[in-house]
Write a protein that holds these residues in place. Structure first.
Motif, PDB file in Angstrom:
ATOM      1  N   ARG A 342       0.829  -1.213   0.000  1.00 11.59           N
ATOM      2  CA  ARG A 342       0.000   0.000   0.000  1.00 11.59           C
ATOM      3  C   ARG A 342       0.862   1.261   0.000  1.00 11.59           C
ATOM      4  O   ARG A 342       0.502   2.275  -0.604  1.00 11.59           O
ATOM      5  N   GLY A 343       2.021   1.211   0.669  1.00 11.66           N
ATOM      6  CA  GLY A 343       2.933   2.349   0.638  1.00 11.66           C
ATOM      7  C   GLY A 343       3.458   2.599  -0.761  1.00 11.66           C
ATOM      8  O   GLY A 343       3.569   3.752  -1.199  1.00 11.66           O
ATOM      9  N   ARG A 344       3.768   1.529  -1.481  1.00  7.25           N
ATOM     10  CA  ARG A 344       4.246   1.682  -2.856  1.00  7.25           C
ATOM     11  C   ARG A 344       3.149   2.266  -3.746  1.00  7.25           C
ATOM     12  O   ARG A 344       3.423   3.116  -4.607  1.00  7.25           O
ATOM     13  N   GLU A 345       1.932   1.837  -3.546  1.00  4.93           N
ATOM     14  CA  GLU A 345       0.821   2.387  -4.332  1.00  4.93           C
ATOM     15  C   GLU A 345       0.664   3.880  -4.073  1.00  4.93           C
ATOM     16  O   GLU A 345       0.396   4.663  -4.993  1.00  4.93           O
ATOM     17  N   LEU A 346       0.832   4.305  -2.809  1.00  6.47           N
ATOM     18  CA  LEU A 346       0.790   5.736  -2.482  1.00  6.47           C
ATOM     19  C   LEU A 346       1.904   6.485  -3.209  1.00  6.47           C
ATOM     20  O   LEU A 346       1.664   7.549  -3.799  1.00  6.47           O
ATOM     21  N   ALA A 347       3.109   5.932  -3.182  1.00  3.72           N
ATOM     22  CA  ALA A 347       4.239   6.596  -3.837  1.00  3.72           C
ATOM     23  C   ALA A 347       3.992   6.742  -5.336  1.00  3.72           C
ATOM     24  O   ALA A 347       4.271   7.787  -5.923  1.00  3.72           O
ATOM     25  N   GLN A 348       3.472   5.706  -5.961  1.00  2.74           N
ATOM     26  CA  GLN A 348       3.212   5.773  -7.401  1.00  2.74           C
ATOM     27  C   GLN A 348       2.152   6.822  -7.721  1.00  2.74           C
ATOM     28  O   GLN A 348       2.274   7.573  -8.695  1.00  2.74           O
ATOM     29  N   ARG A 349       1.141   6.918  -6.880  1.00  2.00           N
ATOM     30  CA  ARG A 349       0.024   7.821  -7.147  1.00  2.00           C
ATOM     31  C   ARG A 349       0.360   9.286  -6.872  1.00  2.00           C
ATOM     32  O   ARG A 349      -0.049  10.171  -7.627  1.00  2.00           O
ATOM     33  N   SER A 350       1.124   9.553  -5.807  1.00  2.00           N
ATOM     34  CA  SER A 350       1.286  10.933  -5.358  1.00  2.00           C
ATOM     35  C   SER A 350       2.725  11.415  -5.241  1.00  2.00           C
ATOM     36  O   SER A 350       2.951  12.630  -5.151  1.00  2.00           O
ATOM     37  N   LEU A 351       3.691  10.512  -5.231  1.00  2.00           N
ATOM     38  CA  LEU A 351       5.068  10.892  -4.900  1.00  2.00           C
ATOM     39  C   LEU A 351       6.061  10.392  -5.947  1.00  2.00           C
ATOM     40  O   LEU A 351       7.238  10.202  -5.651  1.00  2.00           O
ATOM     41  N   SER A 352       5.589  10.223  -7.172  1.00  2.00           N
ATOM     42  CA  SER A 352       6.436   9.711  -8.247  1.00  2.00           C
ATOM     43  C   SER A 352       6.778  10.816  -9.243  1.00  2.00           C
ATOM     44  O   SER A 352       6.091  11.848  -9.325  1.00  2.00           O
ATOM     45  N   VAL A 353       7.832  10.581 -10.018  1.00  2.00           N
ATOM     46  CA  VAL A 353       8.196  11.507 -11.088  1.00  2.00           C
ATOM     47  C   VAL A 353       7.036  11.673 -12.057  1.00  2.00           C
ATOM     48  O   VAL A 353       6.730  12.792 -12.500  1.00  2.00           O
ATOM     49  N   ASP A 354       6.353  10.588 -12.375  1.00  6.93           N
ATOM     50  CA  ASP A 354       5.230  10.664 -13.323  1.00  6.93           C
ATOM     51  C   ASP A 354       4.092  11.514 -12.770  1.00  6.93           C
ATOM     52  O   ASP A 354       3.497  12.313 -13.506  1.00  6.93           O
ATOM     53  N   SER A 355       3.773  11.351 -11.474  1.00  8.69           N
ATOM     54  CA  SER A 355       2.681  12.147 -10.902  1.00  8.69           C
ATOM     55  C   SER A 355       3.056  13.626 -10.863  1.00  8.69           C
ATOM     56  O   SER A 355       2.211  14.496 -11.101  1.00  8.69           O
ATOM     57  N   LEU A 356       4.332  13.936 -10.578  1.00  4.38           N
ATOM     58  CA  LEU A 356       4.754  15.336 -10.568  1.00  4.38           C
ATOM     59  C   LEU A 356       4.732  15.919 -11.972  1.00  4.38           C
ATOM     60  O   LEU A 356       4.341  17.078 -12.167  1.00  4.38           O
ATOM     61  N   ALA A 357       5.139  15.134 -12.978  1.00  2.35           N
ATOM     62  CA  ALA A 357       5.110  15.629 -14.351  1.00  2.35           C
ATOM     63  C   ALA A 357       3.698  16.036 -14.740  1.00  2.35           C
ATOM     64  O   ALA A 357       3.479  17.079 -15.372  1.00  2.35           O
ATOM     65  N   ALA A 358       2.718  15.223 -14.365  1.00  2.00           N
ATOM     66  CA  ALA A 358       1.323  15.563 -14.662  1.00  2.00           C
ATOM     67  C   ALA A 358       0.904  16.824 -13.918  1.00  2.00           C
ATOM     68  O   ALA A 358       0.219  17.695 -14.472  1.00  2.00           O
ATOM     69  N   GLN A 359       1.346  16.954 -12.666  1.00  2.00           N
ATOM     70  CA  GLN A 359       0.976  18.111 -11.853  1.00  2.00           C
ATOM     71  C   GLN A 359       1.574  19.400 -12.410  1.00  2.00           C
ATOM     72  O   GLN A 359       0.937  20.463 -12.371  1.00  2.00           O
ATOM     73  N   LEU A 360       2.796  19.328 -12.933  1.00  2.00           N
ATOM     74  CA  LEU A 360       3.430  20.533 -13.468  1.00  2.00           C
ATOM     75  C   LEU A 360       2.758  21.022 -14.736  1.00  2.00           C
ATOM     76  O   LEU A 360       3.021  22.141 -15.178  1.00  2.00           O
ATOM     77  N   GLY A 361       1.911  20.208 -15.316  1.00  2.00           N
ATOM     78  CA  GLY A 361       1.150  20.662 -16.478  1.00  2.00           C
ATOM     79  C   GLY A 361      -0.148  21.365 -16.112  1.00  2.00           C
ATOM     80  O   GLY A 361      -0.822  21.911 -16.990  1.00  2.00           O
ATOM     81  N   ASP A 362      -0.486  21.385 -14.830  1.00  2.00           N
ATOM     82  CA  ASP A 362      -1.699  22.068 -14.391  1.00  2.00           C
ATOM     83  C   ASP A 362      -1.539  23.580 -14.530  1.00  2.00           C
ATOM     84  O   ASP A 362      -0.422  24.088 -14.559  1.00  2.00           O
ATOM     85  N   PRO A 363      -2.652  24.306 -14.594  1.00  2.00           N
ATOM     86  CA  PRO A 363      -2.543  25.774 -14.646  1.00  2.00           C
ATOM     87  C   PRO A 363      -1.822  26.332 -13.425  1.00  2.00           C
ATOM     88  O   PRO A 363      -1.766  25.691 -12.369  1.00  2.00           O
ATOM     89  N   ALA A 364      -1.269  27.508 -13.595  1.00  2.00           N
ATOM     90  CA  ALA A 364      -0.559  28.148 -12.493  1.00  2.00           C
ATOM     91  C   ALA A 364      -1.495  28.327 -11.309  1.00  2.00           C
ATOM     92  O   ALA A 364      -2.681  28.604 -11.486  1.00  2.00           O
ATOM     93  N   PRO A 365      -1.002  28.160 -10.078  1.00  2.00           N
ATOM     94  CA  PRO A 365      -1.856  28.312  -8.901  1.00  2.00           C
ATOM     95  C   PRO A 365      -2.292  29.752  -8.722  1.00  2.00           C
ATOM     96  O   PRO A 365      -1.692  30.684  -9.232  1.00  2.00           O
ATOM     97  N   VAL A 366      -3.370  29.910  -7.970  1.00  2.00           N
ATOM     98  CA  VAL A 366      -3.869  31.256  -7.675  1.00  2.00           C
ATOM     99  C   VAL A 366      -3.622  31.545  -6.210  1.00  2.00           C
ATOM    100  O   VAL A 366      -3.416  30.660  -5.417  1.00  2.00           O
TER     101      VAL A 366
END
Length: 366
Positions: A342-366
């Motif tokens: 379950r810890g690995r699943e958390l890392a893949q979902r929220s703490l991985s390079v791939d998840s950050l790459a997707a997040q950096l494509g989001d609009p700029a924060p307000v």
């Protein structure tokens, strides 16, 4: 828009700072080409995967010495930078910043690069890659003033945790641009095993020149492990990382120092301990252990820094030595169930390079 990341350290994974920087570089590369200009402080060479990634170009900056270097550092100091940060400013670093094309976004890794770029940051797209809000831990008026100027002088600051974002707003105001950019690892690239060896081996990995890790090791050795040994007298604690000057006396504590093959140490472990009592950011060795599928036992302080994780589901956490020891005994006895999975699943979902790459494509924060 392309990216130019400037860092005053060699971009490799030999330190927690380097792990954060390399994670961000790898995430940026998932989105497109990125140039990394680096000063060879800290030793070694850039991480092999960065060298091999065709989307990443690496440019070494060899800073000169002498009067021109001193003048550049003194100018940065005159603009408010503490000497610890301004001394990394050099004519070559400044020339790299000034030579970047107008359509290139500058990503300033840490306060030293911010000190070099602040005079130009307001006139172009610039991001401050923060490793923590240092003035939250060091009561220094000059440092607070400098960090306030950095947060207010760039388009965005990329923060490790929401707690860091709150500290930045308290310091510099609610109108600054902040984005949550957590520490990440390349989960897919890390080895993991569904079963542990069952040898009752706990592992603590860290840089022990860092005071919170020193405090954590003392807490683990002096307060936690004696309680563990009452239940499991054969249990072993392996300590990996530089900077342990006085090895603990108990022979069941093995101080291994810096190791070339960290994978092997994780493979030998039945549990990873994260005994931090202080410090900010999200502990990268905590995230790396989760990503490897190992059961993790942490202090309540460390657990609170893994913001999307839940104690009891993704890792075990305890507010005191007795609870920490009981959790370690549970894991070392092979009673952790699917905690590591379950810890690995958390890392893949929220703490991985791939998840950050997707997040950096989001609009700029307000």
């Amino acid at each position: 828009m392309s990216d130019l990341l400037l860092t005053s350290y060699v971009p490799n994974r030999t330190t927690g700072r380097g792990l954060r920087t390399c994670g961000v570089i790898a995430a940026l590369a998932r989105r497109g080409p990125v140039e990394v200009a680096w000063v060879p402080f800290g030793g070694g060479e850039p991480a092999h995967d960065l060298i091999e990634d065709g989307r990443i170009s690496l440019r070494r900056i060899d800073s000169s010495r002498g009067p021109r270097r001193l003048l550049a550092a003194l100018l940065a100091t005159s603009r408010g930078a503490p000497w610890d940060h301004s001394k990394a400013v050099s004519p070559e670093v400044i020339a790299t910043i000034r030579g970047a094309a107008a359509d290139v976004r500058l990503i300033l890794d840490g306060p030293s690069m911010a000190a070099a770029a602040l005079p130009l940051a307001r006139r172009r797209e610039a991001v401050f890659l923060s490793h923590n809000v240092d003035s939250a831990f060091r009561d220094m008026p000059r440092l607070r003033s400098f960090e306030r100027r950095v947060f207010r002088g760039v388009r965005e600051s990329w923060m490790c945790t929401r707690a860091d974002m709150s500290a930045a707003r308290e310091l510099a105001g609610d109108d600054i641009g902040l984005r949550l950019v957590p520490n990440v690892v390349d989960v897919a690239a890390l080895p993991h095993a569904a079963e542990r060896p069952g040898k009752q081996v706990a592992l603590f990995v860290g840089d022990f020149t860092y005071r919170p890790n020193q405090e954590g090791l003392a807490y683990l050795v002096d307060e936690v492990m004696p309680l563990v040994w009452r239940e499991l007298p054969e249990a072993i604690l392996n300590v990996v990382g530089r900077g342990v000057e006085t090895p603990p006396a108990d022979p069941r504590v093995h101080v291994l120092g810096f190791v070339d093959d960290l994978d092997a140490e994780y493979a030998r472990a039945d549990a990873v301990a994260v005994p931090l009592l202080s410090g900010g950011g999200s502990p990268l060795k905590f995230i790396e252990a989760l990503a490897r599928g190992l059961p993790v036992v942490a202090t309540s302080h460390a657990a609170a820094l893994i913001e999307d994780g839940r104690a009891g589901e993704h890792f075990l956490a305890a507010p005191d030595a007795q609870g920490f020891a009981a959790a370690l005994v549970t894991v070392l006895s092979g009673k952790a169930g699917e905690l590591g999975l379950r810890g690995r699943e958390l890392a893949q979902r929220s703490l991985s390079v791939d998840s950050l790459a997707a997040q950096l494509g989001d609009p700029a924060p307000v």
